[in-house]
Design an enzyme around this catalytic site. Structure first.
Site, mmCIF file in Angstrom:
data_model
loop_
_atom_site.group_PDB
_atom_site.id
_atom_site.type_symbol
_atom_site.label_atom_id
_atom_site.label_comp_id
_atom_site.label_asym_id
_atom_site.label_seq_id
_atom_site.Cartn_x
_atom_site.Cartn_y
_atom_site.Cartn_z
ATOM 1 N N SER A 119 0.832 -1.206 0.000
ATOM 2 C CA SER A 119 0.000 0.000 0.000
ATOM 3 C C SER A 119 0.862 1.250 0.000
ATOM 4 C CB SER A 119 -0.918 0.008 1.221
ATOM 5 O OG SER A 119 -0.147 -0.119 2.386
ATOM 6 N N HIS A 142 -2.748 -3.233 -6.010
ATOM 7 C CA HIS A 142 -3.156 -2.882 -4.650
ATOM 8 C C HIS A 142 -4.655 -3.061 -4.477
ATOM 9 C CE1 HIS A 142 -3.580 0.338 -1.307
ATOM 10 N NE2 HIS A 142 -3.397 -0.863 -0.795
ATOM 11 N N ASN A 192 -4.331 6.003 -1.092
ATOM 12 C CA ASN A 192 -3.729 6.408 0.184
ATOM 13 C C ASN A 192 -3.216 7.839 0.164
ATOM 14 O OD1 ASN A 192 -4.373 4.269 1.779
ATOM 15 N ND2 ASN A 192 -2.583 3.072 1.188
HETATM 16 N N1 CAA Z 1 -16.871 -11.588 2.693
HETATM 17 C C1 CAA Z 1 -18.109 -11.698 2.198
HETATM 18 N N2 CAA Z 1 -19.057 -10.747 2.367
HETATM 19 C C2 CAA Z 1 -18.732 -9.649 3.092
HETATM 20 C C3 CAA Z 1 -17.446 -9.479 3.654
HETATM 21 C C4 CAA Z 1 -16.493 -10.512 3.421
HETATM 22 N N3 CAA Z 1 -15.241 -10.426 3.898
HETATM 23 N N4 CAA Z 1 -17.429 -8.283 4.303
HETATM 24 C C5 CAA Z 1 -18.642 -7.723 4.153
HETATM 25 N N5 CAA Z 1 -19.429 -8.547 3.425
HETATM 26 C C6 CAA Z 1 -20.790 -8.289 2.956
HETATM 27 C C7 CAA Z 1 -21.848 -8.375 4.023
HETATM 28 O O1 CAA Z 1 -22.270 -9.692 4.246
HETATM 29 C C8 CAA Z 1 -22.934 -7.504 3.412
HETATM 30 O O2 CAA Z 1 -23.645 -8.137 2.367
HETATM 31 P P1 CAA Z 1 -25.179 -7.708 1.970
HETATM 32 O O3 CAA Z 1 -25.159 -6.237 1.697
HETATM 33 O O4 CAA Z 1 -25.444 -8.520 0.729
HETATM 34 O O5 CAA Z 1 -25.984 -8.075 3.155
HETATM 35 C C9 CAA Z 1 -22.167 -6.408 2.761
HETATM 36 O O6 CAA Z 1 -20.860 -6.937 2.522
HETATM 37 C C10 CAA Z 1 -22.112 -5.240 3.649
HETATM 38 O O7 CAA Z 1 -21.593 -5.661 4.901
HETATM 39 P P2 CAA Z 1 -22.270 -5.310 6.314
HETATM 40 O O8 CAA Z 1 -23.753 -5.268 6.210
HETATM 41 O O9 CAA Z 1 -21.643 -6.211 7.343
HETATM 42 O O10 CAA Z 1 -21.713 -3.890 6.684
HETATM 43 P P3 CAA Z 1 -21.587 -2.593 5.824
HETATM 44 O O11 CAA Z 1 -22.834 -2.321 5.050
HETATM 45 O O12 CAA Z 1 -21.063 -1.539 6.748
HETATM 46 O O13 CAA Z 1 -20.453 -2.930 4.780
HETATM 47 C C11 CAA Z 1 -18.167 -2.710 4.271
HETATM 48 C C12 CAA Z 1 -19.188 -3.338 5.197
HETATM 49 C C13 CAA Z 1 -18.312 -3.302 2.869
HETATM 50 C C14 CAA Z 1 -16.806 -3.055 4.835
HETATM 51 C C15 CAA Z 1 -18.464 -1.163 4.208
HETATM 52 O O14 CAA Z 1 -18.602 -0.650 5.506
HETATM 53 C C16 CAA Z 1 -17.387 -0.389 3.514
HETATM 54 O O15 CAA Z 1 -17.338 -0.319 2.303
HETATM 55 N N6 CAA Z 1 -16.493 0.236 4.317
HETATM 56 C C17 CAA Z 1 -15.345 0.979 3.802
HETATM 57 C C18 CAA Z 1 -14.226 0.009 3.548
HETATM 58 C C19 CAA Z 1 -13.033 0.693 3.003
HETATM 59 O O16 CAA Z 1 -12.954 1.903 2.849
HETATM 60 N N7 CAA Z 1 -12.023 -0.135 2.679
HETATM 61 C C20 CAA Z 1 -10.770 0.347 2.183
HETATM 62 C C21 CAA Z 1 -9.821 0.499 3.317
HETATM 63 S S1 CAA Z 1 -8.278 1.114 2.797
HETATM 64 C C22 CAA Z 1 -7.432 -0.256 2.304
HETATM 65 O O17 CAA Z 1 -7.862 -1.365 2.393
HETATM 66 C C23 CAA Z 1 -6.120 -0.048 1.666
HETATM 67 C C24 CAA Z 1 -5.009 0.486 2.408
HETATM 68 O O18 CAA Z 1 -3.925 0.518 1.832
HETATM 69 C C25 CAA Z 1 -5.090 1.004 3.783
#
Ligand code: CAA
Length: 297
Positions: A119, A142, A192
């Site tokens: 990252s 990434h 990032n």
């Molecule tokens: N496997 C399968 N399904 C998953 C899952 C996984 N690991 N994680 C979440 N889900 C599914 C849930 O079951 C749910 O499905 P439905 O909508 O069909 O019911 C859906 O994804 C949404 O999950 P939740 O209802 O539990 O919760 P949510 O609506 O808050 O979504 C999230 C969770 C997708 C993580 C959402 O909150 C989100 O997009 N958050 C932001 C994440 C983000 O910004 N990530 C990037 C981080 S930075 C990075 O990674 C890089 C770096 O270099 C730092």
């Protein structure tokens, strides 16, 4: 070149997600970890995620089985020798990555593409121990957490990346079901570069008493439509990881916006890493789904 066989290095949070995504997209996928124990832990996370997709009907029981059948775990580098692409998602440590790449360079086919999920480290610096030919086939890929859900992949080219290899990597990312964006090898790439100052600013806002943990998170969730507030996202990404990325970016750019705030540093020193350690800006130990804000300032 058409990618048929995929190798993944590391079966932690990101490696497991990448391996799962690859297997779900129909690729024969071998994932390598340093120990059987870590491999089992990664496979358990994959199983849980596949179950989640199957329970919701996103995939059928047959597709779930097929994905499982395409996944192989190993602790040996030798099992990666015939892969068309290797995606590395090991610890964010340049020495470790260079050591691994040096070893794989002599083991893999000349045409194998090497892709790092880093990252924040430099792809150019990472590829330096490999041969001149491999350096043309060395890119960044990434992914974002949770990998099976997040659609984006930053596909990173260096000044030496072969144009055809780069296009092959873009089309491979599409076959994984992802949306690739093209980025140059500049620390932090696109996401990032923009995300880290935002996360750090939210911590500075908390330090300065602009708002409470819950209010800062709600402000960005409800005011800007972000799926998670910035402090919840920090806990989700890992505060140790956020701190580490910020340090690398600050060292690269020498700009205050990348400087980790004191509170973040103290939280990492105190072992408050976010979700993974049970506590960060929120306490997840009693109810991970409805965590309690911590009393930090
Ligand atoms: N496997 C399968 N399904 C998953 C899952 C996984 N690991 N994680 C979440 N889900 C599914 C849930 O079951 C749910 O499905 P439905 O909508 O069909 O019911 C859906 O994804 C949404 O999950 P939740 O209802 O539990 O919760 P949510 O609506 O808050 O979504 C999230 C969770 C997708 C993580 C959402 O909150 C989100 O997009 N958050 C932001 C994440 C983000 O910004 N990530 C990037 C981080 S930075 C990075 O990674 C890089 C770096 O270099 C730092």
């Amino acid at each position: 070149m058409e990618v048929k066989k995929v190798g993944v290095l590391g079966c932690g949070l990101m490696g497991a997600g990448i391996a799962q995504t690859s297997a779900m997209a129909g690729f024969e996928t071998t994932v390598r970890e340093v120990s059987e124990e870590l491999l089992q832990k990664g496979f358990a996370a994959i199983e849980k995620s596949l179950e989640r997709f199957a329970d919701k009907g996103t995939i059928t029981a047959e597709q779930q089985k097929q994905a499982r059948d395409r996944l192989f775990g190993t602790t040996s580098f030798d099992d990666l020798s015939d892969c068309d692409i290797i995606i590395e998602a090991i610890i964010e440590n340049l020495d470790e990555k260079q050591k691994t790449y040096r070893q794989l360079d002599s083991l893999c086919k000349p045409e194998t593409i090497f892709a790092s999920n880093t990252s924040s480290l430099s792809i150019t610096q990472m590829m330096s121990p490999t041969s001149a030919e491999r350096q043309k086939r060395f890119i960044g890929m990434h992914f974002f957490n949770p990998v099976p859900i997040m659609k984006l992949v930053e596909v990173v080219r260096t000044i030496l990346t072969d144009a055809n290899v780069y296009e092959d990597a873009i089309s491979f990312a599409q076959k994984l079901g992802k949306v690739p964006v093209r980025a140059g090898d500049k620390t932090g790439f696109i996401v990032n570069r923009l995300l880290v100052p935002y996360l750090l600013d939210s911590i500075r806002a908390l330090e300065e008493g602009v708002g409470s943990i819950v209010d800062i998170d709600n402000a960005m969730k409800l005011g800007c439509g972000y799926p998670m507030g910035p402090l919840t996202l920090g806990d989700f990404v890992g505060l140790d990881t956020t701190y580490y990325i910020a340090e690398i970016m600050f060292n690269e750019f020498r700009e205050k916006r990348f400087a980790p705030p004191t509170l973040l540093k103290r939280m990492v020193m105190a072992g408050l890493y976010g979700r993974k350690s049970g506590r960060g800006f929120y306490d997840y130990t009693k109810d991970a789904k409805d965590p309690t804000p911590m009393n930090l300032v």
